[in-house]
Design a protein around this motif. Structure first.
Motif, short mmCIF file in Angstrom:
data_model
loop_
_atom_site.label_atom_id
_atom_site.label_comp_id
_atom_site.label_asym_id
_atom_site.label_seq_id
_atom_site.Cartn_x
_atom_site.Cartn_y
_atom_site.Cartn_z
N UNK A 252 0.84 -1.20 0.00
CA UNK A 252 0.00 0.00 0.00
C UNK A 252 0.87 1.25 0.00
N UNK A 253 0.44 2.26 -0.73
CA UNK A 253 0.95 3.62 -0.59
C UNK A 253 -0.26 4.53 -0.49
N UNK A 254 -0.35 5.30 0.59
CA UNK A 254 -1.57 6.07 0.85
C UNK A 254 -1.23 7.41 1.48
N UNK A 255 -1.62 8.53 0.84
CA UNK A 255 -1.45 9.83 1.50
C UNK A 255 -2.46 9.97 2.65
N UNK A 256 -1.98 10.48 3.77
CA UNK A 256 -2.82 10.62 4.96
C UNK A 256 -2.60 12.00 5.56
N UNK A 257 -3.68 12.68 5.90
CA UNK A 257 -3.59 14.00 6.50
C UNK A 257 -3.48 13.87 8.02
N UNK A 258 -2.32 13.38 8.47
CA UNK A 258 -2.04 13.23 9.90
C UNK A 258 -0.53 13.31 10.08
N UNK A 259 -0.10 13.71 11.26
CA UNK A 259 1.32 13.74 11.55
C UNK A 259 1.92 12.34 11.38
N UNK A 260 3.11 12.21 10.80
CA UNK A 260 3.63 10.91 10.39
C UNK A 260 3.85 9.92 11.52
N UNK A 261 4.10 10.39 12.73
CA UNK A 261 4.37 9.45 13.82
C UNK A 261 3.16 8.59 14.17
N UNK A 262 1.95 9.06 13.84
CA UNK A 262 0.76 8.26 14.15
C UNK A 262 0.76 6.93 13.41
N UNK A 263 1.35 6.88 12.24
CA UNK A 263 1.32 5.67 11.41
C UNK A 263 2.09 4.54 12.10
#
Length: 341
Positions: A142-153
């Motif tokens: 998967x590659x997915x843009x997400x509107x959240x700060x990166x550390x949440x992932x």
């Protein structure tokens, strides 16, 4: 992690400076040109292909800041800048004009890059990849843009309760976090499930009906969960029993708008290759479920942690350690620059 790095001319105003350490920067299929422009937050980069080798370097020409990923051409071990035609050496800091090169690791279809030269930046990742790579070659999931700060992932691996609430996992056990031998952060425990999700559909249905008929749920399948975060942006999870274990790599690359690009890669042994389509589909579904939650978080809400959040707090402390090291390096560099004026 949200202050500008005054020592780094590749960090752009308005973007959070990236931490040092490893990133799942790209998949091989994304690097289709000899020179590919990339970025980690406001830090502009290029990937340069040399046959089977991939090199990652800073993208800004040291003369006037032109982006070498847009219009530069290769001449030997240099790029000719598209702005003024200067020959920019690739990684050779002894040359008058050069750009910095960053360590790269390739694991199957995944390309990892490490920013910075902090002594704690690797956290044992290079050695761990060598142990995994041959038996569990990674493929893009998967590659997915997400509107959240990166550390949440990456934090998701250290948030046991979300597995049930978001993804419907019946339960977990253990799931305690601890420091690893090389400074990485480890969490390990078990998932509690009625049967293996890799069983055929008939067996899964039989187990469900047995639970309905008897009124009792038997946790006959307890797959091992063992995750290691090597930076705030990369976590590697070993999941499942030994004979059908899968390796899942989750990464997040910050984008200049404050969000991130989430990537997931999966590795299985040759005997389990037939399971890959289902595993990839499961990863797409899970990341989509996470995205709904992430993109509706209130970033200004004050969290009220409880005892079950101990692994999350351990991960947040792990991230803070990287941020402190980056800040110290920036201050040291600014002081050195002042001395040389």
């Amino acid at each position: 992690m949200n202050r500008m790095d005054p020592m780094d001319p590749t960090t752009r105003p308005g973007a959070a400076p990236p931490h040092h350490g490893w990133y799942l920067l790209a998949f091989d299929s994304e690097l289709t040109e000899e020179i590919t422009p990339l970025a980690i937050g406001g830090h502009r980069l290029i990937a340069v292909r040399e046959d089977d080798r991939i090199r990652v370097l800073d993208a800004d020409c040291p003369h006037r800041g032109a982006h070498l990923g847009h219009g530069a051409r290769r001449e030997g071990d240099c790029l000719v800048c598209p702005f003024h035609g200067k020959r920019i050496a690739l990684g050779d800091r002894s040359r008058t004009w050069s750009v910095r090169e960053h360590p790269v690791l390739r694991w199957g279809e995944a390309v990892f890059a490490r920013l910075g030269d902090h002594p704690d930046g690797d956290r044992g990742f290079e050695r761990a990849v060598k142990a995994w790579a041959q038996e569990f070659p990674l493929v893009k999931a998967v590659t997915l843009p997400v509107a959240v700060a990166p550390e949440y992932v990456v934090e998701n691996a250290f948030d046991p309760d979300h597995f049930k609430a978001v993804h419907g996992v019946p339960g977990t056990r253990g799931m305690a976090a601890r420091p690893g031998d090389a400074g990485e952060l480890v969490i390990e425990g078990e998932f509690l499930m009625q049967t293996s999700p890799w069983q055929d559909a008939r067996r899964l249905e039989e187990v469900r009906w047995e639970a309905v008929r008897t009124g009792k749920v038997r946790w006959d399948f307890k797959p091992r969960f063992h995750a290691r975060a090597f930076s705030p942006a990369v976590v590697v999870t070993e999941f499942g029993p030994a004979h059908e274990m899968q390796v899942i790599v989750t990464g997040s690359v910050p984008t200049a708008d404050g969000g991130c690009l989430a990537r997931v890669a999966i590795g299985v042994r040759a005997a389990q290759r037939a399971a890959l389509p289902a595993l990839i589909a499961g990863s797409e579904k899970a990341l989509g479920e996470d995205k709904v939650v992430w993109e509706h978080l209130n970033p200004y809400a004050r969290p009220r942690y409880d005892a079950r959040d101990a692994p999350v707090l351990a991960f947040r402390a792990f991230c803070a350690d990287f941020a402190a090291a980056a800040t110290a390096a920036a201050v040291e560099a600014v002081d050195a620059a002042e001395v040389t004026r």
